[in-house]
Design a protein around this motif. Structure first.
Motif, mmCIF file in Angstrom:
data_model
loop_
_atom_site.group_PDB
_atom_site.id
_atom_site.type_symbol
_atom_site.label_atom_id
_atom_site.label_comp_id
_atom_site.label_asym_id
_atom_site.label_seq_id
_atom_site.Cartn_x
_atom_site.Cartn_y
_atom_site.Cartn_z
ATOM 1 N N PHE A 84 -0.763 9.613 -26.086
ATOM 2 C CA PHE A 84 -0.523 11.184 -25.372
ATOM 3 C C PHE A 84 0.755 10.684 -25.907
ATOM 4 O O PHE A 84 1.839 11.472 -25.825
ATOM 5 N N ASN B 217 -5.634 16.560 -13.019
ATOM 6 C CA ASN B 217 -6.183 17.136 -14.270
ATOM 7 C C ASN B 217 -7.373 17.768 -14.602
ATOM 8 O O ASN B 217 -7.822 18.634 -15.905
ATOM 9 N N ALA C 51 0.693 15.025 -30.379
ATOM 10 C CA ALA C 51 0.891 15.549 -29.152
ATOM 11 C C ALA C 51 1.176 15.888 -28.115
ATOM 12 O O ALA C 51 0.934 16.990 -27.917
ATOM 13 N N MET D 44 -0.093 18.985 -25.947
ATOM 14 C CA MET D 44 -1.157 17.967 -24.741
ATOM 15 C C MET D 44 -0.820 17.565 -23.090
ATOM 16 O O MET D 44 -1.114 16.658 -23.101
ATOM 17 N N VAL D 45 0.457 17.320 -23.550
ATOM 18 C CA VAL D 45 1.205 16.367 -22.285
ATOM 19 C C VAL D 45 2.276 17.601 -21.598
ATOM 20 O O VAL D 45 3.002 18.297 -21.894
ATOM 21 N N TYR E 131 -13.390 21.022 -14.043
ATOM 22 C CA TYR E 131 -12.992 21.667 -15.708
ATOM 23 C C TYR E 131 -13.242 22.753 -16.551
ATOM 24 O O TYR E 131 -12.304 23.461 -16.904
ATOM 25 N N ARG F 178 2.370 13.735 -14.931
ATOM 26 C CA ARG F 178 2.116 14.443 -16.315
ATOM 27 C C ARG F 178 0.752 14.950 -16.031
ATOM 28 O O ARG F 178 -0.283 14.465 -15.324
ATOM 29 N N GLN F 179 0.279 16.071 -17.159
ATOM 30 C CA GLN F 179 -0.908 15.865 -16.719
ATOM 31 C C GLN F 179 -1.033 16.654 -18.562
ATOM 32 O O GLN F 179 -0.694 16.622 -19.513
ATOM 33 N N ILE F 180 -2.730 16.626 -18.961
ATOM 34 C CA ILE F 180 -3.008 17.070 -20.190
ATOM 35 C C ILE F 180 -2.859 18.499 -19.940
ATOM 36 O O ILE F 180 -3.392 19.224 -19.276
#
Length: 369
Positions: free
Chosen positions: A317, A58, A322, A327-328, A19, A335-337
């Protein structure tokens, strides 16, 4: 971009290290993910979409992958050559492993004095627990976090967020950036010994009061931020869902209790947390359970009170806020954060591509190329 000239060699697996390095990649760094034969275990954890797990996607987007067997002398020398041209190395082996492999900080920094070398481990590179195996849950348990993560029945539960993993990752990110700033001024790199256990203990500024001041452990159901206050608490609604009150300032207390025609209870809530707030908690519990969550959302709209519905993750989400905040990323099952660090003048530009395992190290694919 801010980090476009930064070269990172990523030896980490699972969550804290990947991360951290993904965050660097989101802001322009070139990250070469060094994977063992078989790959990062994160490639096999959890649901899979289009050949990659959501977890791996992610934590590793925007990186390049290179498989190197560090137990092989040829592989070890190849890695050291990559480190010669790198700015940052991140590793998450158990303490002592990189030394045995011959890719430790002393070896790397002797060849590249400017290297910022970050080790993230459960308990750090020294101390009684140094060689103890642990992942997030065990670290949280030894750090005391599990003991205060309990319901009103007094039974501890597994936290829904991997706090030790994420806290150590973000602390390490801060440390890496501080070391890079120092290097700009001195030309010298540094070594970071980041402990997940340390990161958990460092997260207690608003929890440790009873321990340091009175020599006693917190009693979660009586403490200010753990349920001992009527205005910092979870309440059930008529439809089996929940809402929270999340602000104990006098104005919020009086605004709500006046609207509910029980201003007399305010004095209990303003006297600090503890069992004396039971009448207020009982009243609010009996009140909130009379309507659905959606009805309370409508009722609270426009009122100056710290209130929120307890949303499911899917709802969180899908929330317009968001979505507005980016944030999406992407759409559908892939999809990713989105990145949480928001710069005004040079925002992140995450690349949503995921590195394939055993990607060929074609000419020019090395970090220093």
């Amino acid at each position: 971009m801010k980090l476009e000239d930064l070269r990172v060699v990523d030896l980490s697996v699972f969550l804290p290290g990947p991360y951290l390095t993904m965050t660097l990649a989101d802001h322009g760094a070139r990250v070469l993910k060094i994977e063992p034969p078989g790959g990062d275990p994160g490639r096999e954890i959890g649901p899979r979409v289009d050949g990659e797990t959501v977890f791996f996607r992610n934590t590793n987007r925007g990186k390049e992958s290179l498989v190197i067997d560090l137990k092989d002398p040829v592989g070890r020398e190849r890695l050291l050559k990559l480190c010669d041209e790198a700015d940052v190395v991140v590793e998450t082996f158990r303490p002592g492993v990189v030394r045995r492999l011959g890719v430790d900080y002393e070896t790397v920094s002797a060849r590249n004095p400017g290297i910022v070398y970050c080790s993230i481990s459960a308990f750090g590179q020294d101390g009684p627990y140094r060689d103890r195996p642990a992942h997030d849950l065990a670290v949280e348990a030894l750090g005391g976090a599990i003991s205060i993560n309990e319901g009103q029945d007094g039974t501890p539960a597994i936290p829904g967020i991997p706090a030790a993993d994420m806290l150590s990752s973000l602390q390490a990110l801060s440390g890496v950036l501080m070391a890079l700033l120092r290097r700009e001024r001195t030309g010298r790199g540094d070594y970071l010994d980041m402990s997940m256990h340390d990161a958990v203990l460092a997260a207690y500024p608003n929890v440790v009061g009873p321990v340091f001041a009175h020599g006693r452990d917190p009693v979660p159901k009586h403490e200010r931020s753990m349920g001992g206050s009527a205005f910092y608490r979870i309440y059930a609604t008529a439809d089996g869902r929940h809402i929270v009150l999340g602000g104990q300032e006098a104005k919020f207390v009086r605004n709500l209790l006046s609207a509910l025609e029980r201003p007399d209870l305010a004095v209990l809530c303003e006297a600090g947390p503890g069992p004396h707030q039971a009448p207020a908690i009982t009243f609010l519990s009996e009140t909130f359970v009379r309507r659905s969550q959606a009805e309370w959302v409508e009722w609270f709209a426009g009122r100056d009170i710290c209130f929120a519905p307890v949303k499911r993750i899917s709802e969180a989400f899908d929330d317009p806020h968001a979505q507005h905040r980016g944030m999406v990323l992407g759409g559908g099952a892939t999809r990713q954060i989105g990145p949480a660090i928001k710069f005004r003048h040079e925002p992140a530009r995450p690349r949503l591509s995921v590195p394939r395992l055993a990607a060929e190290a074609a000419e020019g694919n090395e970090v220093g190329a």
